[in-house]
Design a protein around this motif. Structure first.
Motif, mmCIF file in Angstrom:
data_model
loop_
_atom_site.group_PDB
_atom_site.id
_atom_site.type_symbol
_atom_site.label_atom_id
_atom_site.label_comp_id
_atom_site.label_asym_id
_atom_site.label_seq_id
_atom_site.Cartn_x
_atom_site.Cartn_y
_atom_site.Cartn_z
ATOM 1 N N ARG B 26 -129.933 -33.643 -56.332
ATOM 2 C CA ARG B 26 -131.014 -34.163 -56.927
ATOM 3 C C ARG B 26 -132.199 -34.700 -55.889
ATOM 4 N NH1 ARG B 26 -127.823 -38.883 -59.230
ATOM 5 N NH2 ARG B 26 -128.211 -39.549 -57.177
ATOM 6 N N SER B 27 -133.481 -34.845 -57.119
ATOM 7 C CA SER B 27 -134.434 -35.443 -55.571
ATOM 8 C C SER B 27 -133.947 -36.258 -54.818
ATOM 9 C CB SER B 27 -135.407 -35.598 -56.495
ATOM 10 O OG SER B 27 -136.963 -36.102 -55.657
ATOM 11 N N GLY B 28 -134.065 -36.695 -53.758
ATOM 12 C CA GLY B 28 -133.519 -37.884 -52.945
ATOM 13 C C GLY B 28 -132.537 -38.550 -52.322
ATOM 14 N N ASP B 29 -132.003 -36.933 -52.872
ATOM 15 C CA ASP B 29 -130.292 -37.064 -52.254
ATOM 16 C C ASP B 29 -130.315 -36.065 -51.133
ATOM 17 O OD1 ASP B 29 -128.063 -37.151 -55.207
ATOM 18 O OD2 ASP B 29 -128.880 -38.247 -54.679
ATOM 19 N N LEU B 30 -129.428 -36.751 -49.769
ATOM 20 C CA LEU B 30 -129.727 -36.394 -48.881
ATOM 21 C C LEU B 30 -128.019 -35.528 -48.051
ATOM 22 C CD1 LEU B 30 -130.525 -38.896 -46.592
ATOM 23 C CD2 LEU B 30 -131.854 -37.139 -47.082
ATOM 24 N N SER B 31 -127.025 -35.997 -49.502
ATOM 25 C CA SER B 31 -125.696 -35.011 -48.581
ATOM 26 C C SER B 31 -125.652 -34.145 -49.595
ATOM 27 C CB SER B 31 -124.966 -36.189 -48.840
ATOM 28 O OG SER B 31 -123.442 -35.766 -48.622
ATOM 29 N N VAL B 32 -124.267 -33.385 -49.314
ATOM 30 C CA VAL B 32 -124.950 -31.622 -50.248
ATOM 31 C C VAL B 32 -123.371 -31.795 -49.465
ATOM 32 C CG1 VAL B 32 -125.016 -29.951 -50.713
ATOM 33 C CG2 VAL B 32 -126.759 -30.662 -50.217
ATOM 34 N N TYR B 33 -122.207 -31.178 -50.984
ATOM 35 C CA TYR B 33 -121.191 -30.831 -50.528
ATOM 36 C C TYR B 33 -121.039 -29.087 -51.256
ATOM 37 C CZ TYR B 33 -120.770 -35.936 -50.154
ATOM 38 O OH TYR B 33 -120.806 -37.608 -49.760
ATOM 39 N N TRP B 34 -120.170 -28.735 -50.780
ATOM 40 C CA TRP B 34 -119.681 -27.515 -51.115
ATOM 41 C C TRP B 34 -117.980 -27.765 -51.892
ATOM 42 C CZ3 TRP B 34 -122.371 -24.325 -53.545
ATOM 43 C CH2 TRP B 34 -123.965 -23.386 -52.622
ATOM 44 N N TYR B 35 -117.454 -26.643 -52.987
ATOM 45 C CA TYR B 35 -116.418 -27.299 -53.774
ATOM 46 C C TYR B 35 -116.186 -26.176 -54.312
ATOM 47 C CZ TYR B 35 -115.361 -32.215 -53.085
ATOM 48 O OH TYR B 35 -115.017 -33.209 -52.912
ATOM 49 N N GLN B 36 -114.906 -25.054 -53.291
ATOM 50 C CA GLN B 36 -113.970 -24.009 -54.698
ATOM 51 C C GLN B 36 -113.449 -24.427 -55.334
ATOM 52 O OE1 GLN B 36 -111.171 -21.583 -52.892
ATOM 53 N NE2 GLN B 36 -112.883 -19.559 -52.823
ATOM 54 N N GLN B 37 -113.781 -23.495 -56.796
ATOM 55 C CA GLN B 37 -112.629 -24.224 -57.724
ATOM 56 C C GLN B 37 -112.130 -22.937 -58.705
ATOM 57 O OE1 GLN B 37 -113.876 -25.569 -62.120
ATOM 58 N NE2 GLN B 37 -112.269 -26.937 -62.288
ATOM 59 N N SER B 38 -111.056 -22.428 -58.611
ATOM 60 C CA SER B 38 -110.782 -21.325 -59.076
ATOM 61 C C SER B 38 -108.608 -21.931 -60.217
ATOM 62 C CB SER B 38 -109.414 -20.609 -57.398
ATOM 63 O OG SER B 38 -108.926 -21.316 -56.990
#
Lengths: 112, 112
Positions: B26-38
Protein backbone atom coordinates in the motif's frame (compact mmCIF):
# COMPACT_ATOMS: atom_id res chain seq x y z
CA UNK A 1 4.95 -22.74 22.20
CA UNK A 2 4.51 -20.66 19.08
CA UNK A 3 1.24 -22.36 18.15
CA UNK A 4 -2.22 -20.89 18.17
CA UNK A 5 -4.88 -23.60 18.34
CA UNK A 6 -8.23 -22.77 16.77
CA UNK A 7 -11.57 -24.57 16.98
CA UNK A 8 -13.90 -25.62 15.52
CA UNK A 9 -12.58 -26.42 12.07
CA UNK A 10 -16.00 -25.73 10.59
CA UNK A 11 -19.22 -24.22 11.85
CA UNK A 12 -22.77 -24.05 10.52
CA UNK A 13 -25.11 -21.45 12.00
CA UNK A 14 -28.61 -20.35 11.10
CA UNK A 15 -29.19 -16.76 10.05
CA UNK A 16 -29.65 -14.61 13.13
CA UNK A 17 -27.74 -16.99 15.37
CA UNK A 18 -24.49 -16.50 17.25
CA UNK A 19 -21.25 -17.84 15.81
CA UNK A 20 -18.48 -18.58 18.31
CA UNK A 21 -14.90 -19.44 17.37
CA UNK A 22 -12.26 -20.20 19.98
CA UNK A 23 -8.49 -19.92 20.08
CA UNK A 24 -5.88 -20.89 22.66
CA UNK A 25 -2.19 -20.07 22.94
CA UNK A 26 0.79 -20.98 25.11
CA UNK A 27 3.24 -18.16 24.58
CA UNK A 28 2.66 -15.61 27.35
CA UNK A 29 4.74 -13.07 25.41
CA UNK A 30 1.96 -12.71 22.84
CA UNK A 31 0.48 -9.25 23.20
CA UNK A 32 -1.62 -8.70 20.10
CA UNK A 33 -4.56 -10.89 19.05
CA UNK A 34 -6.31 -10.10 15.75
CA UNK A 35 -9.02 -11.93 13.89
CA UNK A 36 -8.97 -12.08 10.11
CA UNK A 37 -11.80 -12.88 7.70
CA UNK A 38 -11.05 -14.51 4.34
CA UNK A 39 -13.42 -14.96 1.43
CA UNK A 40 -12.62 -17.38 -1.41
CA UNK A 41 -10.11 -15.92 -3.84
CA UNK A 42 -9.22 -13.06 -1.50
CA UNK A 43 -6.55 -12.38 1.06
CA UNK A 44 -7.28 -12.28 4.79
CA UNK A 45 -8.79 -9.00 5.93
CA UNK A 46 -8.43 -7.63 9.46
CA UNK A 47 -11.76 -7.85 11.27
CA UNK A 48 -11.06 -6.89 14.87
CA UNK A 49 -8.11 -7.06 17.26
CA UNK A 50 -7.48 -6.95 21.01
CA UNK A 51 -4.57 -6.48 23.39
CA UNK A 52 -4.24 -8.26 26.79
CA UNK A 53 -5.06 -5.14 28.82
CA UNK A 54 -8.79 -5.50 28.07
CA UNK A 55 -11.08 -8.51 28.41
CA UNK A 56 -13.54 -7.63 25.66
CA UNK A 57 -13.73 -5.53 22.52
CA UNK A 58 -16.84 -4.98 20.43
CA UNK A 59 -17.15 -3.63 16.92
CA UNK A 60 -20.65 -3.82 15.53
CA UNK A 61 -21.78 -7.45 15.50
CA UNK A 62 -18.25 -8.73 16.20
CA UNK A 63 -16.89 -9.18 19.73
CA UNK A 64 -13.56 -10.53 20.96
CA UNK A 65 -13.53 -12.02 24.45
CA UNK A 66 -10.10 -12.42 26.00
CA UNK A 67 -9.18 -14.55 29.03
CA UNK A 68 -5.56 -13.89 29.93
CA UNK A 69 -5.34 -16.42 32.77
CA UNK A 70 -6.72 -19.21 30.59
CA UNK A 71 -4.70 -18.03 27.57
CA UNK A 72 -7.79 -18.15 25.42
CA UNK A 73 -9.65 -15.73 23.21
CA UNK A 74 -12.76 -16.04 21.14
CA UNK A 75 -14.71 -14.33 18.38
CA UNK A 76 -18.46 -13.94 18.72
CA UNK A 77 -20.52 -12.95 15.69
CA UNK A 78 -23.97 -11.80 16.77
CA UNK A 79 -26.98 -11.95 14.43
CA UNK A 80 -24.95 -13.97 11.93
CA UNK A 81 -25.75 -13.27 8.27
CA UNK A 82 -25.20 -15.33 5.10
CA UNK A 83 -22.70 -12.66 4.04
CA UNK A 84 -20.58 -13.62 7.07
CA UNK A 85 -19.92 -17.02 5.47
CA UNK A 86 -16.13 -17.10 5.17
CA UNK A 87 -13.04 -18.57 6.78
CA UNK A 88 -11.99 -16.92 10.01
CA UNK A 89 -8.44 -16.97 11.36
CA UNK A 90 -7.28 -16.00 14.81
CA UNK A 91 -3.68 -14.88 15.16
CA UNK A 92 -1.20 -13.68 17.74
CA UNK A 93 2.11 -11.90 17.83
CA UNK A 94 4.61 -10.86 20.49
CA UNK A 95 6.44 -7.63 21.20
CA UNK A 96 3.95 -5.91 18.93
CA UNK A 97 6.04 -7.24 16.07
CA UNK A 98 3.05 -8.05 13.89
CA UNK A 99 4.87 -11.22 12.80
CA UNK A 100 1.58 -13.01 13.07
CA UNK A 101 1.19 -16.66 14.06
CA UNK A 102 -2.13 -17.85 12.64
CA UNK A 103 -4.58 -20.45 13.85
CA UNK A 104 -5.67 -23.16 11.42
CA UNK A 105 -8.90 -21.38 10.45
CA UNK A 106 -12.63 -21.95 10.87
CA UNK A 107 -14.90 -22.25 7.88
CA UNK A 108 -18.21 -20.60 8.81
CA UNK A 109 -21.41 -21.21 6.87
CA UNK A 110 -24.47 -19.17 7.77
CA UNK A 111 -27.64 -20.72 6.39
CA UNK A 112 -30.45 -18.38 5.26
CA UNK B 1 -9.52 -3.62 -1.81
CA UNK B 2 -6.56 -3.63 0.59
CA UNK B 3 -4.29 -1.63 -1.71
CA UNK B 4 -1.66 -4.40 -1.74
CA UNK B 5 -1.03 -5.64 -5.28
CA UNK B 6 0.36 -9.08 -6.04
CA UNK B 7 1.36 -10.37 -9.45
CA UNK B 8 0.85 -12.70 -11.11
CA UNK B 9 -2.49 -13.93 -9.80
CA UNK B 10 -1.81 -17.47 -11.00
CA UNK B 11 1.48 -19.11 -11.93
CA UNK B 12 1.91 -22.60 -13.29
CA UNK B 13 5.53 -23.62 -13.68
CA UNK B 14 7.45 -26.82 -14.23
CA UNK B 15 9.37 -28.18 -11.27
CA UNK B 16 13.00 -27.18 -11.24
CA UNK B 17 12.29 -23.75 -12.67
CA UNK B 18 12.96 -20.43 -10.96
CA UNK B 19 9.90 -18.50 -9.86
CA UNK B 20 9.47 -14.84 -8.93
CA UNK B 21 6.43 -13.46 -7.15
CA UNK B 22 5.95 -9.71 -6.91
CA UNK B 23 4.28 -7.50 -4.32
CA UNK B 24 3.55 -3.78 -4.31
CA UNK B 25 2.63 -2.59 -0.81
CA UNK B 26 0.00 0.00 0.00
CA UNK B 27 1.12 3.54 -0.64
CA UNK B 28 3.13 4.72 2.36
CA UNK B 29 3.65 1.28 3.89
CA UNK B 30 7.27 0.53 4.74
CA UNK B 31 6.95 -3.05 5.96
CA UNK B 32 6.27 -6.09 3.80
CA UNK B 33 5.51 -9.61 4.94
CA UNK B 34 5.30 -12.87 2.96
CA UNK B 35 3.04 -15.74 3.99
CA UNK B 36 2.45 -19.18 2.50
CA UNK B 37 -1.03 -20.70 2.70
CA UNK B 38 -1.47 -24.40 2.06
CA UNK B 39 -4.30 -26.75 2.93
CA UNK B 40 -2.30 -28.79 5.44
CA UNK B 41 -0.13 -26.03 6.96
CA UNK B 42 -2.47 -23.06 7.05
CA UNK B 43 -0.97 -19.56 6.92
CA UNK B 44 2.76 -19.74 7.59
CA UNK B 45 4.98 -16.69 8.05
CA UNK B 46 7.95 -16.69 5.70
CA UNK B 47 9.81 -13.39 5.95
CA UNK B 48 9.45 -9.70 6.82
CA UNK B 49 11.15 -6.62 5.43
CA UNK B 50 11.10 -3.08 6.71
CA UNK B 51 12.30 -0.22 4.53
CA UNK B 52 14.54 -2.51 2.54
CA UNK B 53 16.03 -4.45 5.43
CA UNK B 54 15.19 -8.00 6.48
CA UNK B 55 13.58 -7.90 9.94
CA UNK B 56 12.32 -11.39 10.70
CA UNK B 57 12.41 -14.84 9.22
CA UNK B 58 10.04 -17.75 9.70
CA UNK B 59 10.34 -21.34 8.54
CA UNK B 60 11.57 -20.35 5.10
CA UNK B 61 13.42 -22.93 3.04
CA UNK B 62 16.88 -22.16 1.62
CA UNK B 63 15.45 -22.37 -1.90
CA UNK B 64 13.34 -19.32 -1.04
CA UNK B 65 14.74 -15.81 -1.02
CA UNK B 66 13.20 -12.38 -0.92
CA UNK B 67 14.12 -8.75 -1.10
CA UNK B 68 12.54 -5.34 -0.77
CA UNK B 69 13.65 -2.76 -3.28
CA UNK B 70 14.22 1.01 -2.80
CA UNK B 71 10.74 1.73 -4.19
CA UNK B 72 9.46 -0.63 -1.43
CA UNK B 73 8.07 -3.31 -3.70
CA UNK B 74 9.13 -6.81 -2.80
CA UNK B 75 9.86 -10.04 -4.62
CA UNK B 76 9.80 -13.60 -3.35
CA UNK B 77 12.00 -15.97 -5.33
CA UNK B 78 12.05 -19.76 -5.42
CA UNK B 79 15.28 -20.98 -6.99
CA UNK B 80 14.06 -24.42 -8.03
CA UNK B 81 10.36 -25.14 -7.78
CA UNK B 82 9.23 -28.37 -6.15
CA UNK B 83 5.74 -29.86 -6.20
CA UNK B 84 5.44 -29.25 -2.46
CA UNK B 85 5.84 -25.52 -3.02
CA UNK B 86 2.41 -25.42 -4.64
CA UNK B 87 0.37 -23.07 -2.45
CA UNK B 88 -1.11 -19.62 -2.17
CA UNK B 89 1.49 -16.97 -1.42
CA UNK B 90 0.30 -13.80 0.27
CA UNK B 91 2.05 -10.53 0.69
CA UNK B 92 0.98 -8.13 3.42
CA UNK B 93 2.11 -4.62 4.21
CA UNK B 94 1.93 -2.21 7.13
CA UNK B 95 2.85 1.38 7.73
CA UNK B 96 5.49 0.50 10.31
CA UNK B 97 6.45 -2.29 12.67
CA UNK B 98 3.56 -1.56 15.06
CA UNK B 99 0.63 -1.27 12.64
CA UNK B 100 -1.87 -3.89 11.46
CA UNK B 101 -1.17 -5.98 8.39
CA UNK B 102 -3.11 -5.58 5.15
CA UNK B 103 -3.02 -8.57 2.82
CA UNK B 104 -3.04 -8.76 -0.95
CA UNK B 105 -5.16 -11.31 -2.81
CA UNK B 106 -2.30 -13.70 -3.24
CA UNK B 107 -0.51 -15.59 -6.00
CA UNK B 108 -1.59 -19.17 -6.59
CA UNK B 109 1.57 -21.11 -7.47
CA UNK B 110 1.25 -24.54 -9.02
CA UNK B 111 4.16 -26.78 -9.86
CA UNK B 112 3.78 -29.32 -12.68
Amino acid sequence: QQQVKQSPQSLIVQKGGISIINCAYENTAFDYFPWYQQFPGKGPALLIAIRPDVSEKKEGRFTISFNKSAKQFSLHIMDSQPGDSATYFCAASEDSSYKLIFGSGTRLLVRP
Amino acid sequence: DSGVTQTPKHLITATGQRVTLRCSPRSGDLSVYWYQQSLDQGLQFLIQYYNGEERAKGNILERFSAQQFPDLHSELNLSSLELGDSALYFCASSVDLRSPLHFGNGTRLTGT
